[in-house]
Scaffold this motif. Structure first.
Motif, PDB file in Angstrom:
ATOM      1  N   GLY A 112      16.573 -13.697  -1.163  1.00  0.00           N
ATOM      2  CA  GLY A 112      15.294 -14.244  -0.736  1.00  0.00           C
ATOM      3  C   GLY A 112      14.869 -13.629   0.577  1.00  0.00           C
ATOM      4  O   GLY A 112      15.617 -13.672   1.561  1.00  0.00           O
ATOM      5  N   PHE A 113      13.674 -13.057   0.607  1.00  0.00           N
ATOM      6  CA  PHE A 113      13.155 -12.429   1.819  1.00  0.00           C
ATOM      7  C   PHE A 113      12.172 -13.364   2.508  1.00  0.00           C
ATOM      8  O   PHE A 113      11.275 -13.910   1.885  1.00  0.00           O
ATOM      9  CB  PHE A 113      12.459 -11.111   1.478  1.00  0.00           C
ATOM     10  N   SER A 114      12.366 -13.552   3.815  1.00  0.00           N
ATOM     11  CA  SER A 114      11.463 -14.336   4.640  1.00  0.00           C
ATOM     12  C   SER A 114      11.296 -15.738   4.048  1.00  0.00           C
ATOM     13  O   SER A 114      12.269 -16.425   3.783  1.00  0.00           O
ATOM     14  CB  SER A 114      10.122 -13.599   4.765  1.00  0.00           C
ATOM     15  N   MET A 115      10.047 -16.162   3.799  1.00  0.00           N
ATOM     16  CA  MET A 115       9.817 -17.491   3.265  1.00  0.00           C
ATOM     17  C   MET A 115      10.415 -17.664   1.872  1.00  0.00           C
ATOM     18  O   MET A 115      10.738 -18.778   1.450  1.00  0.00           O
ATOM     19  CB  MET A 115       8.324 -17.797   3.232  1.00  0.00           C
ATOM     20  N   GLY A 116      10.594 -16.549   1.157  1.00  0.00           N
ATOM     21  CA  GLY A 116      11.224 -16.626  -0.155  1.00  0.00           C
ATOM     22  C   GLY A 116      12.645 -17.157  -0.073  1.00  0.00           C
ATOM     23  O   GLY A 116      13.143 -17.768  -1.019  1.00  0.00           O
ATOM     24  N   GLY A 117      13.311 -16.933   1.060  1.00  0.00           N
ATOM     25  CA  GLY A 117      14.642 -17.477   1.252  1.00  0.00           C
ATOM     26  C   GLY A 117      14.626 -18.996   1.334  1.00  0.00           C
ATOM     27  O   GLY A 117      15.548 -19.664   0.856  1.00  0.00           O
ATOM     28  N   LEU A 118      13.569 -19.552   1.947  1.00  0.00           N
ATOM     29  CA  LEU A 118      13.444 -21.007   2.011  1.00  0.00           C
ATOM     30  C   LEU A 118      13.248 -21.586   0.611  1.00  0.00           C
ATOM     31  O   LEU A 118      13.802 -22.638   0.274  1.00  0.00           O
ATOM     32  CB  LEU A 118      12.256 -21.401   2.892  1.00  0.00           C
ATOM     33  N   VAL A 119      12.445 -20.895  -0.198  1.00  0.00           N
ATOM     34  CA  VAL A 119      12.221 -21.332  -1.580  1.00  0.00           C
ATOM     35  C   VAL A 119      13.544 -21.353  -2.347  1.00  0.00           C
ATOM     36  O   VAL A 119      13.876 -22.335  -3.021  1.00  0.00           O
ATOM     37  CB  VAL A 119      11.208 -20.398  -2.281  1.00  0.00           C
ATOM     38  N   ALA A 120      14.303 -20.274  -2.236  1.00  0.00           N
ATOM     39  CA  ALA A 120      15.564 -20.179  -2.964  1.00  0.00           C
ATOM     40  C   ALA A 120      16.585 -21.203  -2.468  1.00  0.00           C
ATOM     41  O   ALA A 120      17.288 -21.829  -3.264  1.00  0.00           O
ATOM     42  CB  ALA A 120      16.126 -18.766  -2.840  1.00  0.00           C
ATOM     43  N   LEU A 121      16.653 -21.394  -1.152  1.00  0.00           N
ATOM     44  CA  LEU A 121      17.620 -22.342  -0.593  1.00  0.00           C
ATOM     45  C   LEU A 121      17.264 -23.773  -0.999  1.00  0.00           C
ATOM     46  O   LEU A 121      18.155 -24.581  -1.299  1.00  0.00           O
ATOM     47  CB  LEU A 121      17.659 -22.215   0.927  1.00  0.00           C
ATOM     48  N   HIS A 122      15.977 -24.087  -1.030  1.00  0.00           N
ATOM     49  CA  HIS A 122      15.557 -25.420  -1.462  1.00  0.00           C
ATOM     50  C   HIS A 122      15.929 -25.647  -2.932  1.00  0.00           C
ATOM     51  O   HIS A 122      16.398 -26.725  -3.308  1.00  0.00           O
ATOM     52  CB  HIS A 122      14.041 -25.570  -1.280  1.00  0.00           C
ATOM     53  N   ALA A 123      15.734 -24.621  -3.755  1.00  0.00           N
ATOM     54  CA  ALA A 123      16.087 -24.738  -5.171  1.00  0.00           C
ATOM     55  C   ALA A 123      17.580 -24.982  -5.345  1.00  0.00           C
ATOM     56  O   ALA A 123      18.007 -25.775  -6.188  1.00  0.00           O
ATOM     57  CB  ALA A 123      15.660 -23.481  -5.920  1.00  0.00           C
ATOM     58  N   VAL A 124      18.387 -24.304  -4.543  1.00  0.00           N
ATOM     59  CA  VAL A 124      19.841 -24.439  -4.634  1.00  0.00           C
ATOM     60  C   VAL A 124      20.307 -25.800  -4.131  1.00  0.00           C
ATOM     61  O   VAL A 124      21.177 -26.437  -4.740  1.00  0.00           O
ATOM     62  CB  VAL A 124      20.521 -23.305  -3.835  1.00  0.00           C
ATOM     63  N   LYS A 125      19.710 -26.284  -3.043  1.00  0.00           N
ATOM     64  CA  LYS A 125      20.187 -27.522  -2.426  1.00  0.00           C
ATOM     65  C   LYS A 125      19.655 -28.791  -3.090  1.00  0.00           C
ATOM     66  O   LYS A 125      20.342 -29.822  -3.109  1.00  0.00           O
ATOM     67  CB  LYS A 125      19.817 -27.541  -0.940  1.00  0.00           C
ATOM     68  N   PHE A 126      18.446 -28.721  -3.626  1.00  0.00           N
ATOM     69  CA  PHE A 126      17.809 -29.951  -4.109  1.00  0.00           C
ATOM     70  C   PHE A 126      17.480 -29.972  -5.597  1.00  0.00           C
ATOM     71  O   PHE A 126      17.224 -31.042  -6.141  1.00  0.00           O
ATOM     72  CB  PHE A 126      16.504 -30.193  -3.332  1.00  0.00           C
ATOM     73  N   LEU A 127      17.467 -28.815  -6.248  1.00  0.00           N
ATOM     74  CA  LEU A 127      16.945 -28.759  -7.614  1.00  0.00           C
ATOM     75  C   LEU A 127      17.967 -28.228  -8.623  1.00  0.00           C
ATOM     76  O   LEU A 127      17.598 -27.674  -9.651  1.00  0.00           O
ATOM     77  CB  LEU A 127      15.673 -27.896  -7.640  1.00  0.00           C
ATOM     78  N   TYR A 128      19.243 -28.370  -8.294  1.00  0.00           N
ATOM     79  CA  TYR A 128      20.343 -28.023  -9.203  1.00  0.00           C
ATOM     80  C   TYR A 128      20.414 -26.541  -9.558  1.00  0.00           C
ATOM     81  O   TYR A 128      21.094 -26.170 -10.513  1.00  0.00           O
ATOM     82  CB  TYR A 128      20.262 -28.853 -10.500  1.00  0.00           C
ATOM     83  N   ALA A 129      19.716 -25.691  -8.793  1.00  0.00           N
ATOM     84  CA  ALA A 129      19.797 -24.255  -9.074  1.00  0.00           C
ATOM     85  C   ALA A 129      21.179 -23.704  -8.750  1.00  0.00           C
ATOM     86  O   ALA A 129      21.497 -22.583  -9.160  1.00  0.00           O
ATOM     87  CB  ALA A 129      18.729 -23.496  -8.282  1.00  0.00           C
ATOM     88  N   HIS A 130      22.004 -24.471  -8.034  1.00  0.00           N
ATOM     89  CA  HIS A 130      23.357 -23.991  -7.732  1.00  0.00           C
ATOM     90  C   HIS A 130      24.182 -23.817  -9.011  1.00  0.00           C
ATOM     91  O   HIS A 130      25.178 -23.091  -9.002  1.00  0.00           O
ATOM     92  CB  HIS A 130      24.067 -24.945  -6.768  1.00  0.00           C
ATOM     93  N   HIS A 131      23.757 -24.456 -10.097  1.00  0.00           N
ATOM     94  CA  HIS A 131      24.451 -24.268 -11.373  1.00  0.00           C
ATOM     95  C   HIS A 131      24.207 -22.870 -11.936  1.00  0.00           C
ATOM     96  O   HIS A 131      24.948 -22.414 -12.814  1.00  0.00           O
ATOM     97  CB  HIS A 131      23.976 -25.301 -12.390  1.00  0.00           C
ATOM     98  N   HIS A 132      23.188 -22.191 -11.434  1.00  0.00           N
ATOM     99  CA  HIS A 132      22.800 -20.889 -11.973  1.00  0.00           C
ATOM    100  C   HIS A 132      22.876 -19.769 -10.943  1.00  0.00           C
ATOM    101  O   HIS A 132      22.524 -18.636 -11.251  1.00  0.00           O
ATOM    102  CB  HIS A 132      21.375 -20.970 -12.531  1.00  0.00           C
ATOM    103  N   VAL A 133      23.321 -20.087  -9.719  1.00  0.00           N
ATOM    104  CA  VAL A 133      23.364 -19.094  -8.639  1.00  0.00           C
ATOM    105  C   VAL A 133      24.789 -18.966  -8.117  1.00  0.00           C
ATOM    106  O   VAL A 133      25.417 -19.965  -7.755  1.00  0.00           O
ATOM    107  CB  VAL A 133      22.413 -19.478  -7.480  1.00  0.00           C
ATOM    108  N   ARG A 134      25.272 -17.740  -8.079  1.00  0.00           N
ATOM    109  CA  ARG A 134      26.601 -17.475  -7.528  1.00  0.00           C
ATOM    110  C   ARG A 134      26.523 -17.208  -6.033  1.00  0.00           C
ATOM    111  O   ARG A 134      27.247 -17.789  -5.232  1.00  0.00           O
ATOM    112  CB  ARG A 134      27.238 -16.279  -8.238  1.00  0.00           C
ATOM    113  N   ARG A 135      25.625 -16.297  -5.638  1.00  0.00           N
ATOM    114  CA  ARG A 135      25.466 -15.933  -4.234  1.00  0.00           C
ATOM    115  C   ARG A 135      23.994 -15.860  -3.870  1.00  0.00           C
ATOM    116  O   ARG A 135      23.162 -15.441  -4.672  1.00  0.00           O
ATOM    117  CB  ARG A 135      26.146 -14.588  -3.937  1.00  0.00           C
ATOM    118  N   LEU A 136      23.696 -16.259  -2.634  1.00  0.00           N
ATOM    119  CA  LEU A 136      22.328 -16.251  -2.136  1.00  0.00           C
ATOM    120  C   LEU A 136      22.292 -15.542  -0.796  1.00  0.00           C
ATOM    121  O   LEU A 136      22.925 -15.981   0.171  1.00  0.00           O
ATOM    122  CB  LEU A 136      21.807 -17.683  -1.993  1.00  0.00           C
ATOM    123  N   ALA A 137      21.563 -14.430  -0.734  1.00  0.00           N
ATOM    124  CA  ALA A 137      21.370 -13.690   0.514  1.00  0.00           C
ATOM    125  C   ALA A 137      19.995 -14.015   1.072  1.00  0.00           C
ATOM    126  O   ALA A 137      18.984 -13.858   0.383  1.00  0.00           O
ATOM    127  CB  ALA A 137      21.505 -12.187   0.267  1.00  0.00           C
TER     128      ALA A 137
END
Length: 250
Positions: A112-137
């Motif tokens: 995730g670049f810039s604000m896109g990182g906030l989008v990705a981190l929110h998905a991982v922390k609050f929307l169960y995207a951690h089930h589909h993500v191994r690593r997040l840069a």
């Protein structure tokens, strides 16, 4: 004298990266390159662009990853990321789930670049995207908020929820920082030392300071243009997973 020459060269490179970023921005969202297959042993990489960005801004990363044998996907978030970050995160979470299911794989890696990182981190922390993500840069992500949002409020604040959400101290930022990182997801922060748009807030909870907190010379645009930043991403994606710890029964 040598130090002064180095500073001048550094400034010139940063300006050059800005022009390069602008050129790719103008490509818009019609960018070819997504694939629908995965080679054995290869894990797809999903790229998430930032505020007022397009898929074109991620093209330098896309090309480098593909030249190194990676399968790359990128998505755009509505009209230049003007909408709510929470809404964009919901859409990303759905896309990540659909991608893993359609390719019949367990998880993907996300950059995730810039604000896109906030989008990705929110998905991982609050929307169960951690089930589909191994690593997040997270590359140049304003994890402490950015006061550049004030300029956004004055210009597009009436039509953009996101500029209010990235204000330092906003409810969105407080909740995002406070929420724990789900187990199973490794997080890396990559920042540019001369990034005036999204200054480095220091490592957040869940980031290994010694291993996954990286600061390199450059400006905001350098993060997706300059080779050293790509090398930090590629190293992160290529490192082998740590063996799962055995659970001892009593």
């Amino acid at each position: 004298m040598a130090k002064r020459r180095g500073m001048i060269q550094h400034a010139a490179e940063t300006i050059s990266h800005g022009f390069g970023y602008a050129r790719h921005l103008l490509r818009g969202n019609r960018v070819a390159g997504d694939m629908s297959w995965v080679e054995p042993g290869s894990r797809p990489v999903v790229l998430v662009h930032g505020f007022l960005g397009t898929r074109g801004t991620m093209l330098p990363l896309t090309r480098r990853l593909q030249s190194d044998g990676k399968v790359v996907f990128s998505y755009h978030h509505g009209m230049l990321q003007l909408g709510s970050l929470s809404r964009s995160a919901e859409e990303l979470a759905v896309k990540l789930r659909g991608l893993t299911e359609s390719l019949e794989i367990d998880r993907v890696d996300v950059v995730g670049f810039s604000m896109g990182g906030l989008v990705a981190l929110h998905a991982v922390k609050f929307l169960y995207a951690h089930h589909h993500v191994r690593r997040l840069a997270l590359m140049g992500t304003p994890l402490g908020g950015t006061w550049m949002s004030v300029a956004g409020m004055a210009t597009v604040g009436l039509v953009s929820a996101s500029v209010w959400q990235v204000r330092p101290g906003s409810r969105f930022m407080r909740e995002l920082r406070a929420a724990p990182l789900p187990a199973g997801v490794r997080l890396r922060q990559i920042h540019a030392d001369a990034d005036a748009l999204c200054p480095d807030p220091g490592p957040i909870e869940g980031v290994d300071r010694e291993r996954d907190y990286v600061v390199l010379p450059g400006g905001h645009s350098s993060l997706v243009i300059a080779q050293p930043f790509y090398a930090a991403v590629r190293e992160f994606l290529d490192e082998p997973d740590e063996p799962a710890r055995a659970v001892l029964s009593r």
